[in-house]
Motif scaffolding. Structure first.
Motif, PDB file in Angstrom:
ATOM      1  N   LEU A  55       0.972  -1.385  -0.029  1.00  0.00           N
ATOM      2  CA  LEU A  55       0.102  -0.024   0.007  1.00  0.00           C
ATOM      3  C   LEU A  55       0.931   1.449  -0.069  1.00  0.00           C
ATOM      4  N   THR A  72       4.679  -0.886   8.649  1.00  0.00           N
ATOM      5  CA  THR A  72       4.947   0.367   7.730  1.00  0.00           C
ATOM      6  C   THR A  72       6.400   0.786   7.655  1.00  0.00           C
ATOM      7  N   THR A  81       0.144  -5.001   9.592  1.00  0.00           N
ATOM      8  CA  THR A  81       0.704  -3.944   8.777  1.00  0.00           C
ATOM      9  C   THR A  81       1.978  -3.629   9.180  1.00  0.00           C
ATOM     10  N   GLY A  94      -2.626   6.755   7.922  1.00  0.00           N
ATOM     11  CA  GLY A  94      -2.425   5.153   7.360  1.00  0.00           C
ATOM     12  C   GLY A  94      -2.255   4.348   8.856  1.00  0.00           C
ATOM     13  N   PHE A 149       3.114  -1.021   4.204  1.00  0.00           N
ATOM     14  CA  PHE A 149       2.619   0.258   4.002  1.00  0.00           C
ATOM     15  C   PHE A 149       3.952   1.241   3.686  1.00  0.00           C
TER      16      PHE A 149
END
Length: 293
Positions: free
Chosen positions: A6, A117, A115, A102, A88
């Motif tokens: 993402l 990041t 997730t 986010g 991400f």
């Protein structure tokens, strides 16, 4: 394990990423004083159209990060599609709140999807480079523990500069004082900035003409690229100034004829801060240069 990637619209996604089955993005926005809002899409003709609208606007548009709802929609879609993990990769947290928004939304779904990041200081083609390198590492079977230090190395060794096309955009965006803007405009000075590892911006040079700015940028690129013993590529970005980017590429190829250089637009949300004529340049060292233990 099913893995998604993402990022956001400032990465200037190309056809390969747009058609990749596991790549997703959220869009930043431009808000005009007329009340019109432009939601960024990776469409080159549309980008050019928006820049023309910026030139005609009474006031320089304001930029805004993706709304939380945009992240919610992506996460709900990823969960429905059976993804287990999301990498991400947003633009610099110094330049935008996209990273924080986010991560905040991701926490709401942490019991359904993990997730990771990958915070960085990049935007535009260098951000796209980081997305592609992350995909490569996953495809090569690297674990998150192996990806994290390599990603950090890529970010820290990606050197970025830009010459500002219109100082008034920096002034209205709060990145330069009005007095400095007036003086620079009167003297036809072209400010050159460098992006730090976290995306912070420093003024590193002031030159009198765009031609001198091109040479300054090309010289810095060549100097930096020669530091690496293995493959290095380059990213050249522009705001409605492809001729300037091509001239910069020519200057670089005079000294480094075999280096791969990619030219593309800066998306309007980013280019809006520098104005028409802004040119950016980045050295992108490959992981072949990553120090082995």
């Amino acid at each position: 394990m099913k893995i998604a990637f993402l990022t956001d619209s400032t990465a200037t996604l190309d056809e390969n990423l747009l058609n990749h089955p596991h790549v997703y993005y959220v869009s930043l926005q431009l808000n005009f004083s007329s009340g019109e809002t432009f939601t960024e899409v990776p469409d080159r003709p549309k980008i050019e159209e928006v820049y023309h609208a910026i030139q005609k606007a009474d006031r320089i548009p304001k930029t805004s990060q993706p709304q939380p709802q945009a992240f919610h929609e992506v996460y709900q879609s990823l969960i429905n599609k059976g993804y287990d993990l999301v990498y991400f990769i947003p633009l610099s947290y110094v330049l935008s709140g996209t990273n924080q928004t986010g991560q905040s939304v991701a926490k709401e779904y942490e019991d359904q999807i993990k997730t990771v990041t990958l915070s960085n200081g990049r935007v535009g083609l260098p951000l796209r480079f980081l997305v592609k390198e992350t995909i490569k590492m996953v495809e090569e079977g690297l674990s998150t523990e192996e990806i994290l230090p390599r990603f950090k190395w890529l970010n820290d060794h990606t050197t970025m500069w830009a010459s500002i096309g219109d100082i008034n955009h920096l002034v209205q965006g709060g990145r330069a004082s009005r007095a400095k803007g007036i003086i620079a405009s009167l003297l036809k000075i072209v400010p050159i900035i460098e992006f730090g590892k976290d995306g912070s911006i420093d003024l590193v040079a002031k030159v009198r003409t765009q031609r001198r700015a091109l040479k300054w940028l090309a010289d810095r690129f060549i100097e930096e690229a020669k530091k690496y013993s293995h493959r290095v590529s380059g990213a050249l970005v522009h705001v409605d100034s492809r001729e300037g980017a091509e001239e910069m590429a020519r200057l670089i190829h005079e000294q480094l004829p075999d280096i791969s250089l990619e030219i593309d637009w800066l998306t309007p949300v980013v280019g809006n801060h520098g104005g028409i004529g802004t040119l950016g340049l980045a050295v992108l060292p490959s992981l072949e240069n990553y120090p082995q233990a």
